[in-house]
Write a protein that holds these residues in place. Structure first.
Motif, PDB file in Angstrom:
ATOM      1  N   CYS A  87       2.296   8.621   5.120  1.00  0.00           N
ATOM      2  CA  CYS A  87       3.552   7.957   4.789  1.00  0.00           C
ATOM      3  C   CYS A  87       4.335   7.735   6.075  1.00  0.00           C
ATOM      4  O   CYS A  87       4.048   8.356   7.103  1.00  0.00           O
ATOM      5  CB  CYS A  87       4.376   8.759   3.783  1.00  0.00           C
ATOM      6  SG  CYS A  87       4.812  10.435   4.305  1.00  0.00           S
ATOM      7  N   PHE A  88       5.318   6.857   6.023  1.00  0.00           N
ATOM      8  CA  PHE A  88       6.148   6.561   7.185  1.00  0.00           C
ATOM      9  C   PHE A  88       7.570   7.034   6.963  1.00  0.00           C
ATOM     10  O   PHE A  88       8.080   7.016   5.836  1.00  0.00           O
ATOM     11  CB  PHE A  88       6.147   5.058   7.469  1.00  0.00           C
ATOM     12  CG  PHE A  88       4.948   4.579   8.221  1.00  0.00           C
ATOM     13  CD1 PHE A  88       4.964   4.486   9.604  1.00  0.00           C
ATOM     14  CD2 PHE A  88       3.786   4.230   7.547  1.00  0.00           C
ATOM     15  CE1 PHE A  88       3.855   4.057  10.308  1.00  0.00           C
ATOM     16  CE2 PHE A  88       2.663   3.790   8.231  1.00  0.00           C
ATOM     17  CZ  PHE A  88       2.703   3.701   9.624  1.00  0.00           C
ATOM     18  N   ALA A  89       8.218   7.440   8.053  1.00  0.00           N
ATOM     19  CA  ALA A  89       9.646   7.721   8.008  1.00  0.00           C
ATOM     20  C   ALA A  89      10.387   6.431   7.666  1.00  0.00           C
ATOM     21  O   ALA A  89       9.887   5.324   7.926  1.00  0.00           O
ATOM     22  CB  ALA A  89      10.115   8.271   9.354  1.00  0.00           C
ATOM     23  N   PRO A  90      11.572   6.527   7.091  1.00  0.00           N
ATOM     24  CA  PRO A  90      12.299   5.316   6.695  1.00  0.00           C
ATOM     25  C   PRO A  90      12.536   4.329   7.829  1.00  0.00           C
ATOM     26  O   PRO A  90      12.583   3.116   7.590  1.00  0.00           O
ATOM     27  CB  PRO A  90      13.620   5.868   6.143  1.00  0.00           C
ATOM     28  CG  PRO A  90      13.271   7.227   5.639  1.00  0.00           C
ATOM     29  CD  PRO A  90      12.253   7.751   6.598  1.00  0.00           C
ATOM     30  N   ASP A  91      12.657   4.809   9.078  1.00  0.00           N
ATOM     31  CA  ASP A  91      12.876   3.881  10.182  1.00  0.00           C
ATOM     32  C   ASP A  91      11.583   3.320  10.755  1.00  0.00           C
ATOM     33  O   ASP A  91      11.612   2.487  11.675  1.00  0.00           O
ATOM     34  CB  ASP A  91      13.702   4.547  11.295  1.00  0.00           C
ATOM     35  CG  ASP A  91      12.990   5.747  11.939  1.00  0.00           C
ATOM     36  OD1 ASP A  91      11.806   5.986  11.646  1.00  0.00           O
ATOM     37  OD2 ASP A  91      13.646   6.441  12.738  1.00  0.00           O
ATOM     38  N   GLY A  92      10.429   3.732  10.226  1.00  0.00           N
ATOM     39  CA  GLY A  92       9.143   3.200  10.648  1.00  0.00           C
ATOM     40  C   GLY A  92       8.631   3.720  11.977  1.00  0.00           C
ATOM     41  O   GLY A  92       7.542   3.331  12.413  1.00  0.00           O
TER      42      GLY A  92
ATOM     43  N   VAL B  99       1.585   1.455   2.795  1.00  0.00           N
ATOM     44  CA  VAL B  99       1.775   0.153   3.420  1.00  0.00           C
ATOM     45  C   VAL B  99       2.719   0.358   4.596  1.00  0.00           C
ATOM     46  O   VAL B  99       3.845   0.826   4.426  1.00  0.00           O
ATOM     47  CB  VAL B  99       2.346  -0.870   2.429  1.00  0.00           C
ATOM     48  CG1 VAL B  99       2.504  -2.228   3.107  1.00  0.00           C
ATOM     49  CG2 VAL B  99       1.436  -1.008   1.205  1.00  0.00           C
ATOM     50  N   ALA B 100       2.259   0.023   5.793  1.00  0.00           N
ATOM     51  CA  ALA B 100       3.045   0.216   7.003  1.00  0.00           C
ATOM     52  C   ALA B 100       4.125  -0.860   7.117  1.00  0.00           C
ATOM     53  O   ALA B 100       4.049  -1.910   6.464  1.00  0.00           O
ATOM     54  CB  ALA B 100       2.127   0.173   8.224  1.00  0.00           C
ATOM     55  N   PRO B 101       5.139  -0.625   7.958  1.00  0.00           N
ATOM     56  CA  PRO B 101       6.179  -1.636   8.136  1.00  0.00           C
ATOM     57  C   PRO B 101       5.655  -2.996   8.579  1.00  0.00           C
ATOM     58  O   PRO B 101       6.266  -4.029   8.274  1.00  0.00           O
ATOM     59  CB  PRO B 101       7.088  -1.009   9.216  1.00  0.00           C
ATOM     60  CG  PRO B 101       6.919   0.467   9.031  1.00  0.00           C
ATOM     61  CD  PRO B 101       5.474   0.639   8.651  1.00  0.00           C
ATOM     62  N   ASN B 102       4.502  -3.039   9.285  1.00  0.00           N
ATOM     63  CA  ASN B 102       3.944  -4.326   9.718  1.00  0.00           C
ATOM     64  C   ASN B 102       3.043  -4.975   8.672  1.00  0.00           C
ATOM     65  O   ASN B 102       2.414  -6.003   8.945  1.00  0.00           O
ATOM     66  CB  ASN B 102       3.178  -4.153  11.033  1.00  0.00           C
ATOM     67  CG  ASN B 102       1.927  -3.286  10.895  1.00  0.00           C
ATOM     68  OD1 ASN B 102       1.656  -2.734   9.828  1.00  0.00           O
ATOM     69  ND2 ASN B 102       1.185  -3.153  11.976  1.00  0.00           N
ATOM     70  N   GLY B 103       2.955  -4.378   7.489  1.00  0.00           N
ATOM     71  CA  GLY B 103       2.145  -4.950   6.417  1.00  0.00           C
ATOM     72  C   GLY B 103       0.718  -4.463   6.373  1.00  0.00           C
ATOM     73  O   GLY B 103      -0.004  -4.765   5.420  1.00  0.00           O
ATOM     74  N   HIS B 104       0.262  -3.722   7.380  1.00  0.00           N
ATOM     75  CA  HIS B 104      -1.089  -3.154   7.340  1.00  0.00           C
ATOM     76  C   HIS B 104      -1.136  -2.010   6.324  1.00  0.00           C
ATOM     77  O   HIS B 104      -0.133  -1.321   6.093  1.00  0.00           O
ATOM     78  CB  HIS B 104      -1.492  -2.606   8.708  1.00  0.00           C
ATOM     79  CG  HIS B 104      -1.795  -3.671   9.712  1.00  0.00           C
ATOM     80  ND1 HIS B 104      -2.658  -3.480  10.762  1.00  0.00           N
ATOM     81  CD2 HIS B 104      -1.358  -4.954   9.831  1.00  0.00           C
ATOM     82  CE1 HIS B 104      -2.734  -4.578  11.494  1.00  0.00           C
ATOM     83  NE2 HIS B 104      -1.939  -5.485  10.945  1.00  0.00           N
ATOM     84  N   LEU B 105      -2.297  -1.799   5.746  1.00  0.00           N
ATOM     85  CA  LEU B 105      -2.537  -0.608   4.942  1.00  0.00           C
ATOM     86  C   LEU B 105      -3.090   0.490   5.848  1.00  0.00           C
ATOM     87  O   LEU B 105      -3.850   0.211   6.779  1.00  0.00           O
ATOM     88  CB  LEU B 105      -3.548  -0.890   3.831  1.00  0.00           C
ATOM     89  CG  LEU B 105      -3.298  -2.060   2.897  1.00  0.00           C
ATOM     90  CD1 LEU B 105      -4.389  -2.118   1.833  1.00  0.00           C
ATOM     91  CD2 LEU B 105      -1.938  -1.987   2.266  1.00  0.00           C
ATOM     92  N   PHE B 106      -2.715   1.727   5.546  1.00  0.00           N
ATOM     93  CA  PHE B 106      -3.373   2.880   6.161  1.00  0.00           C
ATOM     94  C   PHE B 106      -3.954   3.706   5.021  1.00  0.00           C
ATOM     95  O   PHE B 106      -3.228   4.111   4.102  1.00  0.00           O
ATOM     96  CB  PHE B 106      -2.398   3.693   7.006  1.00  0.00           C
ATOM     97  CG  PHE B 106      -2.095   3.058   8.327  1.00  0.00           C
ATOM     98  CD1 PHE B 106      -2.937   3.257   9.414  1.00  0.00           C
ATOM     99  CD2 PHE B 106      -0.997   2.228   8.479  1.00  0.00           C
ATOM    100  CE1 PHE B 106      -2.678   2.661  10.637  1.00  0.00           C
ATOM    101  CE2 PHE B 106      -0.729   1.621   9.694  1.00  0.00           C
ATOM    102  CZ  PHE B 106      -1.566   1.833  10.780  1.00  0.00           C
ATOM    103  N   VAL B 107      -5.275   3.910   5.071  1.00  0.00           N
ATOM    104  CA  VAL B 107      -6.017   4.514   3.969  1.00  0.00           C
ATOM    105  C   VAL B 107      -6.731   5.769   4.448  1.00  0.00           C
ATOM    106  O   VAL B 107      -7.433   5.752   5.459  1.00  0.00           O
ATOM    107  CB  VAL B 107      -7.050   3.519   3.389  1.00  0.00           C
ATOM    108  CG1 VAL B 107      -7.683   4.087   2.128  1.00  0.00           C
ATOM    109  CG2 VAL B 107      -6.413   2.158   3.100  1.00  0.00           C
ATOM    110  N   CYS B 108      -6.542   6.858   3.709  1.00  0.00           N
ATOM    111  CA  CYS B 108      -7.180   8.140   4.022  1.00  0.00           C
ATOM    112  C   CYS B 108      -8.565   8.192   3.389  1.00  0.00           C
ATOM    113  O   CYS B 108      -8.708   8.024   2.179  1.00  0.00           O
ATOM    114  CB  CYS B 108      -6.342   9.291   3.466  1.00  0.00           C
ATOM    115  SG  CYS B 108      -4.661   9.393   4.104  1.00  0.00           S
TER     116      CYS B 108
END
Length: 445
Positions: free
Chosen positions: A420-425, A374-383
């Motif tokens: 995955c995202f870094a903690p700062d997005g 789940v991205a910081p903007n609420g979108h899902l990113f799916v592989c």
């Protein structure tokens, strides 16, 4: 096309679709829900939208700081903030005993004492590697083996105590030629400076584990299982934050007892966009020497899912993929909203709910979703992880409305994994499975 009924899950989603409909009737171009058309990568590795770029930070065969080499089959991965401003990536490697040649050790290297299991003098090659990076320059300051001696470490999940739950997608035992039973979850601290103790969390169950997600408010762990007849599990720890102290293993069932099969293979039993109240069933003997947890759970009324794989916690809910779910068997995404009293006695009066958030009927839009975040903007990113002779795997974005768009196209014949995202997005990290590469993506997220 995707089943548009799913977009009616919320009034906001309906309003958004109505606006799109009015735009279409006016002869205007509907807004792209994503980041724009993908641009061809001159290096032939990964196409991204305008304004985005990538950097390869680690790849198969590189010498690591512990004297070993970067293993192949990079799969699930988590990113963590460490003291001193650095970040850590803990990366799974989905290796089996037959993959010793592409594991971390040179031929003839004796197994380290921390290895969970071995064949003869050789450690089983599955496990995790850890990368320490500068969050600004993305320079890898150190990389090393952090778990070894396991089999098919597929996915996992981050914990609130800054560790990675690495999950074995394998239930081999001594009868299959290995030294110990497998099928466990292992807790790998992100700041471990070398190999972590390989201690299986047996109370969390022995099954074909895929991924895990923890509700940070309750410490409850939710887990998926990669089988055609998989179940959806939760673990209620006796002491949240200390999984080694044990707890209760349960599986999800629906209050609507007629609904036992979410796969929709034989018809639309579970409607897209529909919500269903959940109940949870206790499972005894979680160490399951016969690998029969899913059979025992289904016999008690648990819901069956089509290859549960990636799972990730959002703001107040979680999402998980069912890779081959749906009438077209192209994949589903489920969404679970816990009860305010999750895991407590009052939960029965105000249960959690599960929704079929998305179901694909067109492989050109969404096909075999596996790992997700789940991205910081609420979108899902799916592989995507297709099983066709020639794969056209994408990293797909999915908006909160259920609209799907391509974020990246993998130009080589492999799957994306471990998003995955870094903690700062600011940075997205992504694995290319084999030959293993870990890349960092930056742009106007």
């Amino acid at each position: 096309m995707l089943d548009r009924r799913q977009f009616a899950a919320t009034a906001f989603a309906v309003a958004g679709l109505a606006l799109q409909s009015r735009v279409a009737r006016a002869g205007m171009m509907a807004l792209d829900p994503g980041y724009g058309p993908l641009q061809s990568d001159p290096a032939g590795l990964i196409d991204l939208p305008p304004g985005f770029s990538y950097k390869v930070v680690s790849e198969l065969g590189q010498a690591m700081d512990d004297g070993h080499r970067v293993p192949d089959r990079a799969d699930g991965m988590g990113c963590f903030r460490l003291d001193g401003g650095r970040i850590a990536l803990v990366r799974n490697h989905e290796l089996q005993p037959k993959h010793l040649a592409t594991g971390p050790f040179a031929a003839g290297t004796p197994a380290p004492a921390e290895a969970f299991d071995r064949i003869g003098d050789a450690a089983l090659p599955g496990g995790t590697t850890t990368l320490l990076l500068d969050p600004d320059t993305l320079t890898v300051e150190k990389q090393y083996l952090s778990l070894v001696g396991t089999i098919r470490n597929c996915a996992g999940g981050v914990t609130p105590w800054n560790s990675w739950l690495s999950c074995e997608e394998n239930v081999d035992g001594p009868s299959e030629g290995v030294g110990r039973d497998h099928g466990w979850v292992f807790d790998v601290p992100a700041d471990a400076d070398g190999l972590a103790p390989a201690e299986p969390l047996k109370a969390m169950g022995r099954f074909n584990h895929e991924a895990a997600a923890i509700d940070p408010r309750t410490g409850i762990v939710y887990m998926t299982e990669d089988r055609d007849d998989s179940l959806f599990y939760r673990f209620l720890p006796d002491d949240p934050g200390s999984l080694r102290k044990g707890g209760r293993l349960q599986v999800l069932a629906f209050h609507d007892k007629w609904l036992r099969d979410s796969r929709n293979w034989a018809g639309q039993k579970m409607a897209a966009g529909s919500w269903h109240f959940a109940r949870w069933i206790d499972l005894d003997n979680p160490e399951s020497p016969a690998d029969d947890l899913r059979a025992r759970g289904a016999k008690k009324g648990a819901a069956v899912f089509a290859r549960g794989e990636g799972i990730h916690w959002g703001r107040d809910e979680l999402y998980f993929t069912c890779t081959s779910g749906g009438r077209a068997q192209q994949g589903q995404i489920m969404r679970y909203r816990p009860s305010r009293h999750e895991g407590k006695d009052r939960e029965q009066r105000e249960p959690g709910r599960l929704q079929l958030f998305l179901e694909s009927t067109d492989p050109a839009h969404y096909s075999y979703g596996d790992n997700l975040t789940v991205a910081p903007n609420g979108h899902l990113f799916v592989c995507e992880d297709q099983y066709t002779p020639t794969v056209t795997n994408h990293l797909r974005g999915v908006t909160p409305f259920g609209e799907v768009y391509p974020f990246a196209f993998i130009r080589i014949q492999t799957e994306p994994a471990g998003v995955c995202f870094a903690p700062d997005g600011r940075t997205m990290f992504l694995n290319l499975y084999s030959p293993a590469k870990t890349i960092a993506i930056r742009g106007p997220f």
